[in-house]
Structures are given as C-alpha cells and as structure tokens.
Write an enzyme that holds these catalytic residues in place. Structure first.
Site, short mmCIF file in Angstrom:
data_model
loop_
_atom_site.label_atom_id
_atom_site.label_comp_id
_atom_site.label_asym_id
_atom_site.label_seq_id
_atom_site.Cartn_x
_atom_site.Cartn_y
_atom_site.Cartn_z
N GLU B 49 0.81 -1.22 0.00
CA GLU B 49 0.00 0.00 0.00
C GLU B 49 0.84 1.27 0.00
O GLU B 49 0.41 2.31 -0.48
CB GLU B 49 -0.95 0.02 1.19
CG GLU B 49 -2.09 -1.00 1.10
CD GLU B 49 -1.75 -2.32 1.74
OE1 GLU B 49 -0.54 -2.56 2.03
OE2 GLU B 49 -2.66 -3.14 1.96
N PHE B 111 -11.12 -7.27 14.61
CA PHE B 111 -10.07 -7.71 13.70
C PHE B 111 -9.75 -6.60 12.69
O PHE B 111 -10.64 -6.04 12.06
CB PHE B 111 -10.52 -8.98 12.97
CG PHE B 111 -9.51 -9.45 11.96
CD1 PHE B 111 -8.23 -9.84 12.36
CD2 PHE B 111 -9.81 -9.48 10.61
CE1 PHE B 111 -7.29 -10.25 11.43
CE2 PHE B 111 -8.87 -9.89 9.67
CZ PHE B 111 -7.60 -10.28 10.09
N GLN B 112 -8.49 -6.30 12.55
CA GLN B 112 -7.99 -5.26 11.65
C GLN B 112 -8.59 -3.89 11.92
O GLN B 112 -8.76 -3.08 11.02
CB GLN B 112 -8.18 -5.67 10.18
CG GLN B 112 -7.30 -6.87 9.83
CD GLN B 112 -7.20 -7.14 8.35
OE1 GLN B 112 -8.12 -6.87 7.59
NE2 GLN B 112 -6.06 -7.69 7.93
N LYS B 161 -17.40 -0.58 7.32
CA LYS B 161 -17.86 -1.57 6.36
C LYS B 161 -19.39 -1.62 6.26
O LYS B 161 -19.94 -1.79 5.17
CB LYS B 161 -17.32 -2.94 6.76
CG LYS B 161 -17.65 -4.04 5.77
CD LYS B 161 -16.94 -5.34 6.11
CE LYS B 161 -17.16 -6.37 5.00
NZ LYS B 161 -16.43 -7.62 5.29
N MET B 481 24.28 8.74 1.11
CA MET B 481 24.19 10.04 1.77
C MET B 481 24.59 9.93 3.24
O MET B 481 25.27 10.81 3.78
CB MET B 481 22.78 10.60 1.62
CG MET B 481 22.62 12.00 2.19
SD MET B 481 23.76 13.18 1.40
CE MET B 481 22.73 13.81 0.08
#
Ligand SMILES: Cc1ncc(C[n+]2csc(CCOP(=O)(O)OP(=O)(O)O)c2C)c(N)n1
Ligand SMILES: [Mg+2]
Lengths: 179, 576
Positions: B49, B111-112, B161, B481
């Site tokens: 993502e 959950f999640q 949801k 760097m």
C-alpha cells in the site's frame, strides 16, 4: 456595569503579565474535534494553561476557551495554526485587559467546628458558597476571575485542601469594546 | 435513486473526475471493490500500500489532479501513513479512502481495527470518519474540495464496512445529484491584498540585489508562466528550490538553479548577499536557510503564500501577501508594468552573480573510459539523450541531489521528488503514478540502491499493468548520503551504511519482475544502455549503473552551519 475582569484584580498575578492569553475558539460540534485541537497543541509544542469546552446556543457549534502560554510559541503562530483546522470556525483573541474571565472552583477543605466560622467569614468576603458540611470538612465553591480563585486557593492552604477541582476559565469580551 | 454506500462512493469518485485508483483490497473495503468492476475508473493493484500512496503522489505531481488511494482497514491504512505524511509535507493533493470495521464495532479492538483517523490526524490536511451511508457523497465532495484548494494536501476518508455493505440495511441511501459541501470553518483566501502588492512592488523597485526565491507553491498554483513574466519584466534572478525545479527553465539566463544544503554556489550566495528576497510559495525550510541567524541577514523579505501560517513562521516578512501565488504574481506584474520597475542600476550585482557562475559552476572530477562511473556523469548522459519534457522522479539520498543538480529542467511538472519528508523508496512508485497520469511522456526514475530495495516490488505492478517506466539505479553499494555524513562529520567511522555489492543481483531481480534489465560497469557502456532503454516501450526497464562508491555531493552546507560556510567541491576550494 461590568464586574472587574481578571486582570483588573490581578495585580502582580500571572494574567497581568500577559504571558497567558485567552482564545475563544468556535468549533464544529463533531466527534474528534477536541482531539484535533489538543493534538495540534502537543505536536507544535504550544503549551496550554487551561481548556474549557461547552456547547453554544447553536447546536452545530461548541466553544472552547483556551488559555495559551505565550512563552512556548508566539500568539500569531498559535492562532494561524488553529485556524488551519478545518473544524475551527472562528477564533477570538481576548486581550486580558478587555475581557471578563471567570472560573469555578469547588474544593473540600478540612475544617473542624472550631475553624468553621473563620472560614465562612473569609468565604463570604470572597463571594463563595458553602456546598456541604461534614464532621471535619467543608465543601465550598467560588466563582470569580482566575486571579481571585488563585488567591482564595492560596488562602485555603492554611486549612488543608483535601480535594480541589477548577474548571479552567471561560471568557467573553467586555461590553462596548467590540469592533 | 436508491443505492448502497459502496455504489455511492464509486459514483461520487466518478463525479469528481477520478480516472484511476491506486489500491489493494481487504476485508473491510471489500464491498467497495465490487462496484469498481462496473465502473469506468481504472484500478491499479499495487504490491504494497505504500506504493499506492506514492503512485497517487506521483500522479498528482505530474498532472495537478488529486491522486486517489484505496486500501483496507488496519494494516492497509497504516501502510499509507508514510505517503500521507510525505504528501502533507510537500502539499500534494491526494484523497485516501480507507476501509474500517463496522461502525458499531469501532472501539472494540475488532479484527484489523485501528484508529485510522487518530493515527493520520497529524499527517493529513483533514480526515473524516463517515458514520452514515447518506453522508458518503457529501464527504467525498468535501474531501476533494479540501485536498485541492488553498494549500493542497492529503485528505483521508475512513469508511466503516456496514455503510457500504449491500447486505446491511445501514448501507441504503437515496442518491441525489445536488449534495452541497458543508465546511463552515474552511474558506482559503486566494486574492492578494492590493495594498500589499503595491508595498511589495515598491521594495522591488528599490532593491539593488533582489532574488526571486521560488518554492513548490509556484507549481501548485500553476504559476510558472506568471513567474517567467515577472522575472523577465524586472530582470531579477530566480532560484528554484528542490520542490520547484522546473518552475523556471534552467537554461534561462536569469535562472541560478537550486539553493540550499546542496545548492550551487551562485544560488546560495546570491541569496546570502541579497537585499531583497521575494519568496514565492516557499517556506524558508531549514534545508534552504541553513543556520537561520546566518541566513540572508541583509535581505528584506516579501513573502507570498496561500497558507497564512507560513507567513512569519520562520522569518518575519517585511511584506506578507496571503494569496494564491499566481494571483499575486499576476497582480505584481500588472503593478510593475503600469507604474514602472524602478530605476536602480543593478549592473554591479549582475556582474558579481556572473563572476560566481564562472568561478563556481557545479563540478565533479570526470573519469575516462575504463575507469569508475561517476554518478553525475550518468545523470548528464541521461539528460542529454532524453526529450526535454521527460519526467524525472527520484528517491532520497545522494542520487536525488545529483539528479536535481545535473538535470536541466526546462518545463514545470517534470521533476518529482520527496522533499519535505525525504522518503526513501519514493521514486519507483512515484514514477509509475506519473506515467499513469502522463502516458505520452517518457518517465525516468533515478534511484539509489538503498531506496530501490524499499519499493522495487512495484515494478511487478508496472509490468502487469503495462506502465513502461525506466529506472536508472545509481548503485554505489552504500546508503551513500549517510556514508557521506559519516565520512565528513563522524571521522570516517562507517556505521551500518554498507550495502552488499553482490546481493541482490539487480539485473536478475528486475528481469524476474518482468522488466528489461541491464547492468553497466564502465563509462563507455552508458550511452548504449540508455539508448536501448529509451527504445523499450512495452514494459519497465532497469539499468543497474555500478557507480563510484566514494563520490560525495558538493557543494554542501554542513548541517547547522551558515550558508556562508558552503563547502564547494575540492577542486574549487582554493578559489573560495
Ligand atoms: C525511509 C527512510 N529511511 C532512512 C532515511 C535516511 N537516509 C537518507 S538518504 C539515505 C541513504 C539512501 O541510500 P541510497 O538509496 O542507496 O541512495 P544514495 O545516497 O546512495 O544515492 C538514508 C538511509 C530516509 N531518508 N528514509
Ligand atoms: Mg546507494
């Protein structure tokens, strides 16, 4: 006639040196808005001295009275950053000398029968109220400019403060000083 | 019209003109993925993502249109925190749609479940948690409005949801076409105060050593043309910050290039010696100013910005103009054109500037055939063998600075990089997003080996989705760097900066992801590899350039030092 404002009676107290400044912030009355304000203060390192929140006469908005510490950041930055919050509708800066500021304290002090009269006398002079009387303690309330609350709190120490709760200040601009 | 929340969400995105979503589905966002099948919106399925977020940024940088990301709750949402923060710091318009557990389950550690709006509050311009299906169309409209107006930025919309799930009665809504945004606390000011414009013009007329200090806001305001008019009308030199490369053509005689920590000597010194800095959409970032109390001490400041909080945040302006940059510059041009540009003779200043340019051009020690490849040389050769309007996206590190320094940017929106957050791994997904937005332009990612290993998997996305970007990997086998800082400021004590020379095998890895891949070990192979790469048009290309490991980026203002203590490249140090 206006009552004396906070700075009027404050003398050498903290309000008068303008380290603290009061902002009256009108916000949308939505969940999470207070979290956005406080997250902004902590993320930008703006210290706040007190914060009071309540609904307004318009149910879409709430009013937050916040006392900011100008030693942590310039007032201008604080206002501009607050203004960037999408839920902040309006910000009013109340100059300490031009506003009526009030705070409520409720406090339980230890005071047996022998010291009650003296305590009540001082309370009367300050304009407070007795809320409840117990065997060895009294519960009192006082409304007033924050500096007067400070002074009274100081005075109560000699009795012994058992529990104390202050609301943080709320404020409105003086009448006839608006532009 | 009756609809469910998922359909309404997709419909609302279509109405905003969204043509592409970058995302990856999961449990909480599943109901929204179903109507995508029937939508005209293209969905690009990423491999991580974070990639979706940077693609959306790359798309937005290249096109000026907001990039849109769609991910699931919990880990999907936390994986886009970095791109959101990146977009926030670089003012990139972006809208992120995140799934959330059903409304009634919020707060139960379902959950999640994670507190997405809480987590992303400080890295977004604004975010929303939508409570009712009926609120979806308005919220989407508000999100796009906030993301694209005023100072642009990322806006996140968290969607429980149950309000998008057609099997749940809470998802039912009545669609109407006439939803109105309701944002009583949001009204960005765009018009410049005419009094301030006159005051700014007066300072410009009187200045002996003025410099136009141009930041990313110029690009956000689509003000490159107006800037050019202002510069040419007044004859004032222009410096373009890392975020503004391309806003003014590098080949223009008034262009001094990039200022700042790795800016060129003339840009840095002209600002230091200036008596008037005209800051346009720039924010006096510490990477530009160096030690603040040593920065351009003799300069008055005109500061134009659309974000009031930037005016006076770092340096107090003499004239502050709260405005969209284009509006303000056009007003300045009108004022100066009609009332004169002033009669100050700037000949002496111009010859000083010319002298710096002659004595201290960007430079590095060139190598001959058979020797090591200098990374700067790769950039120069790429620059010289690609079209003028090629889009370059870079990662973060030495390669980023060399790309910014040695490329010649002639057009706005051809340089895409992570300036404020400095996010390693930005370039490949950002290049993909840019190519999706501008399929007719050549898009090169200039990447480092450290960066490449952070987001290279998105080359799979590029292959599968047929997005033919090109990657020039400046492989110095170091976190270069950081290595440079350890060499210069930590007594050459190298701690955890060495990346293996042998693993991964970048060529094999790239090929396994469906790319055309090449490896280049010596200078004489560079041209042919680039020519080959330029001819590939049906899949991504990766060139692993094995470059000199010890090369350092110059000039450099050491962290915490004043810009007057700029270190030029070793070969120029005796002239300083
Ligand atoms: C996500 C992230 N982690 C760490 C850093 C700190 N950092 C800045 S540049 C750099 C080295 C980058 O290495 P590489 O991609 O090989 O580029 P080079 O400097 O060698 O060109 C690091 C670790 C960062 N900017 N971003
Ligand atoms: Mg490297």
């Amino acid at each position: 006639m206006n009552e004396q404002s906070g700075s009027g009676s404050a003398g050498q107290h903290r309000v008068a040196d303008y380290r603290y400044h009061t902002l009256v912030v009108t916000v949308e009355n939505k969940s999470g808005v207070l979290a956005r304000l406080s997250a902004l203060f902590s993320r930008r390192g703006f210290n706040i001295e007190s914060l009071a929140v309540a609904p307004t006469d318009d149910e879409r908005f709430s009013r937050v009275t916040v006392v900011v510490d100008l030693e942590s950041a310039p007032l201008e930055q604080i206002i501009k950053q607050l203004d960037k919050l999408v839920n902040v509708v309006n910000i009013r800066e109340l100059h300490p000398g031009h506003a009526v500021e009030r705070e409520l304290m409720i406090v339980t002090v230890s005071a047996g029968p022998d010291r009650r009269d003296e305590l009540v006398e001082q309370l009367d002079r300050a304009g407070g109220k007795v809320l409840s009387v117990g065997a060895d303690a009294m519960m009192l309330s006082l409304v007033g400019p924050p500096a007067r609350i400070d002074e009274f709190e100081e005075l109560l120490r000699q009795y012994g403060i058992i529990e104390l709760q202050r609301t943080g200040r709320v404020a409105l601009a003086n009448l006839d000083e608006d532009d | 019209m009756k609809m469910d929340g998922g359909q309404a969400l997709i419909r609302a995105l279509e109405l905003e003109g969204v043509d592409v979503l970058f995302g990856l589905p999961g449990g909480a966002i599943l109901p929204v993925y179903d109507p995508i099948i029937d939508s005209s919106i293209r969905h690009i399925l990423v491999r991580h993502e974070q990639g979706a977020g940077h693609m959306a940024e790359g798309y937005a940088h290249a096109t000026g249109r907001p990039g849109v990301v769609m991910v699931t709750s919990g880990p999907g949402a936390t994986n886009i925190v970095t791109p959101l923060c990146d977009a926030h710091l670089d003012s990139v318009p972006m809208v992120a749609i995140t799934g959330q557990v059903p409304f009634a389950a919020i707060g139960t550690d379902a959950f999640q479940e994670c507190d997405t709006t809480g987590i992303t509050q400080s890295v977004t311009k604004h975010n929303f948690l939508v409570a009712e299906a009926q609120d979806i169309p308005r919220t989407i409209k508000e999100a796009f409005h906030i993301a694209t107006t005023g100072r642009p930025g990322p806006v996140l919309v968290d969607i429980p949801k149950d309000i998008v799930d057609p099997d749940n009665p809470r998802s039912a809504l009545e669609w109407t076409d006439d939803v109105e945004i309701d944002l009583p606390g949001y009204s960005p000011q765009t018009d410049a105060d005419p009094v301030a414009i006159v005051a700014a013009a007066d300072l410009i007329r009187a200045a002996e050593r003025p410099v136009l200090y141009v930041g990313g806001g110029i690009l956000k305001a689509r003000a490159a043309e107006a800037l050019r008019q202002l510069a040419e009308l007044t004859g004032i030199h222009v410096v373009t910050t890392l975020m503004a490369r391309g806003a003014f053509p590098d080949s223009h005689e008034l262009c001094l290039g990039m200022p700042g920590m790795h800016g060129n000597f003339t840009a840095v010194t002209a600002m230091q010696e200036s008596d008037l800095l005209i800051a346009l959409g720039a924010r006096f970032d510490d990477r530009v100013t160096g030690r603040l109390d040593g920065f351009a001490q003799g300069a008055k400041i005109v500061h134009v910005d659309i974000d009031a909080a930037e005016l006076g945040k770092v340096r107090r302006p003499d004239v502050a103009i709260l405005s969209d940059c284009r509006v303000a510059i056009e007003a300045l041009v009108v004022e100066l054109a009609s009332n004169g540009i002033g009669g100050v003779n700037r000949g002496a200043w111009r010859s000083r500037v010319n002298g710096w340019q002659e004595n201290f051009p960007l430079s590095y020690e060139r190598t001959q055939g058979g020797d090591e490849i200098k990374p700067q040389m790769v950039i120069e050769k790429l620059r010289d063998s690609t079209p003028d309007d090629t889009i370059v996206a870079s990662g973060v590190g030495q390669h980023q600075m060399w790309a910014s320094q040695y490329w010649s940017f002639e057009h706005p929106y051809t340089w895409i990089n992570s300036g404020g957050l400095g996010t390693m791994g930005f370039s490949i997904p950002a290049a993909i997003g840019a190519k999706v937005g501008c399929p007719d332009k050549m898009v090169w990612a200039v990447d480092g080996d450290g960066c490449f290993q952070m987001t290279a998997q998105e080359l799979v996305t590029a292959t599968v989705e047929k997005i033919p970007i090109k990657v020039a990997l400046l492989n110095n086998s170091y976190l270069g760097m950081v290595r440079q800082w350890q060499e210069m400021f930590y007594g050459e004590r190298y701690s955890e900066v060495s990346l293996s020379k042998d693993v991964p095998d970048y060529k094999a890895w790239a090929e396994s992801m469906g790319c055309v891949a090449m490896r280049v070990d010596s200078p004489e192979e560079i041209d042919a590899a680039i020519t080959n790469a330029n001819e590939v048009d049906d899949r991504p290309v990766v060139i692993d350039f094995r470059v000199a490991a010890a090369e350092k980026v110059y000039p450099m203002v050491p962290s915490g030092a004043s810009n007057s203590d700029l270190l030029v490249s070793p070969s120029q140090q005796d002239q300083q």
